[in-house]
Design a protein around this motif. Structure first.
Motif, mmCIF file in Angstrom:
data_model
loop_
_atom_site.group_PDB
_atom_site.id
_atom_site.type_symbol
_atom_site.label_atom_id
_atom_site.label_comp_id
_atom_site.label_asym_id
_atom_site.label_seq_id
_atom_site.Cartn_x
_atom_site.Cartn_y
_atom_site.Cartn_z
ATOM 1 N N TYR A 86 0.832 -1.212 0.000
ATOM 2 C CA TYR A 86 0.000 0.000 0.000
ATOM 3 C C TYR A 86 0.864 1.259 0.000
ATOM 4 C CZ TYR A 86 -4.672 -1.985 0.477
ATOM 5 O OH TYR A 86 -5.868 -2.624 0.242
ATOM 6 N N LEU A 87 1.939 1.248 0.774
ATOM 7 C CA LEU A 87 2.818 2.421 0.820
ATOM 8 C C LEU A 87 3.501 2.664 -0.519
ATOM 9 C CD1 LEU A 87 4.437 1.996 4.339
ATOM 10 C CD2 LEU A 87 2.787 3.738 3.635
ATOM 11 N N GLN A 88 3.933 1.603 -1.153
ATOM 12 C CA GLN A 88 4.585 1.762 -2.451
ATOM 13 C C GLN A 88 3.608 2.285 -3.501
ATOM 14 O OE1 GLN A 88 6.141 -2.232 -2.565
ATOM 15 N NE2 GLN A 88 8.211 -1.554 -2.019
ATOM 16 N N GLU A 89 2.378 1.814 -3.437
ATOM 17 C CA GLU A 89 1.366 2.308 -4.380
ATOM 18 C C GLU A 89 1.037 3.775 -4.092
ATOM 19 O OE1 GLU A 89 -0.855 2.320 -7.673
ATOM 20 O OE2 GLU A 89 0.431 0.665 -7.032
ATOM 21 N N ALA A 90 0.953 4.142 -2.829
ATOM 22 C CA ALA A 90 0.707 5.548 -2.470
ATOM 23 C C ALA A 90 1.844 6.432 -2.970
ATOM 24 C CB ALA A 90 0.553 5.679 -0.952
ATOM 25 N N LEU A 91 3.064 5.956 -2.822
ATOM 26 C CA LEU A 91 4.214 6.730 -3.296
ATOM 27 C C LEU A 91 4.147 6.937 -4.802
ATOM 28 C CD1 LEU A 91 6.918 8.112 -2.758
ATOM 29 C CD2 LEU A 91 8.020 5.881 -3.043
ATOM 30 N N LYS A 92 3.829 5.886 -5.553
ATOM 31 C CA LYS A 92 3.719 6.014 -7.011
ATOM 32 C C LYS A 92 2.664 7.050 -7.386
ATOM 33 C CE LYS A 92 4.319 1.227 -7.849
ATOM 34 N NZ LYS A 92 3.777 0.026 -8.484
ATOM 35 N N LYS A 93 1.511 6.974 -6.722
ATOM 36 C CA LYS A 93 0.431 7.914 -7.021
ATOM 37 C C LYS A 93 0.852 9.348 -6.713
ATOM 38 C CE LYS A 93 -3.499 4.829 -6.347
ATOM 39 N NZ LYS A 93 -3.862 4.791 -7.748
ATOM 40 N N ASN A 94 1.454 9.549 -5.540
ATOM 41 C CA ASN A 94 1.842 10.909 -5.155
ATOM 42 C C ASN A 94 2.942 11.464 -6.051
ATOM 43 O OD1 ASN A 94 0.001 11.479 -3.143
ATOM 44 N ND2 ASN A 94 1.217 10.500 -1.563
ATOM 45 N N GLU A 95 3.904 10.642 -6.413
ATOM 46 C CA GLU A 95 4.957 11.131 -7.310
ATOM 47 C C GLU A 95 4.368 11.523 -8.660
ATOM 48 O OE1 GLU A 95 9.077 8.985 -5.849
ATOM 49 O OE2 GLU A 95 7.851 7.954 -7.344
ATOM 50 N N ARG A 96 3.449 10.705 -9.174
ATOM 51 C CA ARG A 96 2.842 10.965 -10.477
ATOM 52 C C ARG A 96 1.906 12.186 -10.426
ATOM 53 N NH1 ARG A 96 0.761 6.293 -11.129
ATOM 54 N NH2 ARG A 96 -1.378 6.781 -10.578
ATOM 55 N N LEU A 97 1.113 12.291 -9.367
ATOM 56 C CA LEU A 97 0.098 13.346 -9.307
ATOM 57 C C LEU A 97 0.606 14.663 -8.743
ATOM 58 C CD1 LEU A 97 -2.811 11.156 -7.919
ATOM 59 C CD2 LEU A 97 -2.586 12.032 -10.253
ATOM 60 N N LEU A 98 1.480 14.570 -7.741
ATOM 61 C CA LEU A 98 1.889 15.770 -7.008
ATOM 62 C C LEU A 98 3.344 16.166 -7.227
ATOM 63 C CD1 LEU A 98 0.137 14.817 -3.651
ATOM 64 C CD2 LEU A 98 -0.753 16.310 -5.457
ATOM 65 N N GLY A 99 4.145 15.216 -7.670
ATOM 66 C CA GLY A 99 5.566 15.489 -7.881
ATOM 67 C C GLY A 99 6.419 14.993 -6.721
ATOM 68 N N VAL A 100 7.700 14.864 -6.990
ATOM 69 C CA VAL A 100 8.608 14.273 -6.000
ATOM 70 C C VAL A 100 8.913 15.209 -4.836
ATOM 71 C CG1 VAL A 100 9.683 12.663 -7.614
ATOM 72 C CG2 VAL A 100 10.633 14.949 -7.356
ATOM 73 N N GLU A 101 8.656 16.493 -4.985
ATOM 74 C CA GLU A 101 8.986 17.438 -3.916
ATOM 75 C C GLU A 101 7.775 17.868 -3.090
ATOM 76 O OE1 GLU A 101 11.656 20.527 -4.829
ATOM 77 O OE2 GLU A 101 12.931 19.240 -6.062
ATOM 78 N N TYR A 143 7.487 8.720 1.733
ATOM 79 C CA TYR A 143 8.860 8.276 1.980
ATOM 80 C C TYR A 143 9.096 8.023 3.474
ATOM 81 C CZ TYR A 143 10.594 8.964 -2.761
ATOM 82 O OH TYR A 143 10.825 8.848 -4.103
ATOM 83 N N HIS A 144 8.572 8.899 4.297
ATOM 84 C CA HIS A 144 8.722 8.740 5.746
ATOM 85 C C HIS A 144 8.037 7.458 6.232
ATOM 86 C CE1 HIS A 144 7.692 9.640 10.026
ATOM 87 N NE2 HIS A 144 8.985 9.866 10.024
ATOM 88 N N ALA A 145 6.826 7.230 5.745
ATOM 89 C CA ALA A 145 6.093 6.017 6.126
ATOM 90 C C ALA A 145 6.823 4.762 5.645
ATOM 91 C CB ALA A 145 4.670 6.064 5.564
ATOM 92 N N LEU A 146 7.401 4.825 4.452
ATOM 93 C CA LEU A 146 8.185 3.691 3.958
ATOM 94 C C LEU A 146 9.412 3.451 4.825
ATOM 95 C CD1 LEU A 146 8.019 4.105 0.089
ATOM 96 C CD2 LEU A 146 7.480 2.029 1.367
ATOM 97 N N ALA A 147 10.062 4.519 5.238
ATOM 98 C CA ALA A 147 11.233 4.375 6.106
ATOM 99 C C ALA A 147 10.858 3.694 7.421
ATOM 100 C CB ALA A 147 11.863 5.753 6.379
ATOM 101 N N ILE A 148 9.730 4.079 7.978
ATOM 102 C CA ILE A 148 9.260 3.448 9.220
ATOM 103 C C ILE A 148 8.943 1.980 8.980
ATOM 104 C CG2 ILE A 148 7.358 3.396 10.884
ATOM 105 C CD1 ILE A 148 7.271 6.491 10.588
#
Length: 146
Positions: A102-117, A125-130
């Protein structure tokens, strides 16, 4: 939310359930506020360690978001945010592999929709690190932070 923060879980659940019914009846199933009500209910149930029930409410929220956001519903930032919440719930019950997906899918969506910054991408990224840290994958945890 006030009752929840004050520790009155039973009162919070009762009031949230009333809001949910009102939103369903007055706004309809295809309204974002109705989906949001299901998300709040899920968080309350999760706070009561009723994660199975919480996950069912999150599934309903995701379904309603797909209705309310139209054909691009699955690519809406609210879906990515919900994925993060779902992941945290799975993580809390020890289902780390599902949480990680789920976290990886959320990251893909956010990078695509909102950008990496964007801040929401950083939250992913923080949630993935945890998640990696809890799995003992410390190198991957560090990579998610960088």
């Amino acid at each position: 939310m006030v009752l929840y923060r004050a520790g009155d879980m039973a009162g919070a659940i009762t009031q949230q359930h009333k809001e949910l019914i009102i939103n369903e009846r007055c706004l309809g199933l295809d309204h974002p506020d109705t989906a949001h009500s299901y998300g709040n209910m899920a968080l309350f149930y999760h706070g009561l360690n009723q994660t199975g029930l919480a996950l069912r409410h999150m599934s309903r929220k995701l379904l309603l978001l797909s209705l309310s956001c139209g054909p691009d519903g699955p690519d809406h930032p609210d879906v990515a945010a919900t994925y993060i919440n779902v992941a945290m719930m799975y993580q809390d019950i020890g289902r780390r592999n599902i949480a990680l997906r789920y976290l990886q899918e959320a990251l893909k969506k956010n990078e695509r929709l909102l950008g990496v910054e964007h801040i929401q991408t950083a939250v992913c990224y923080h949630a993935l690190a945890i998640a990696f840290n809890r799995m003992g994958a410390y190198k991957l945890s560090l990579q998610a932070c960088i």
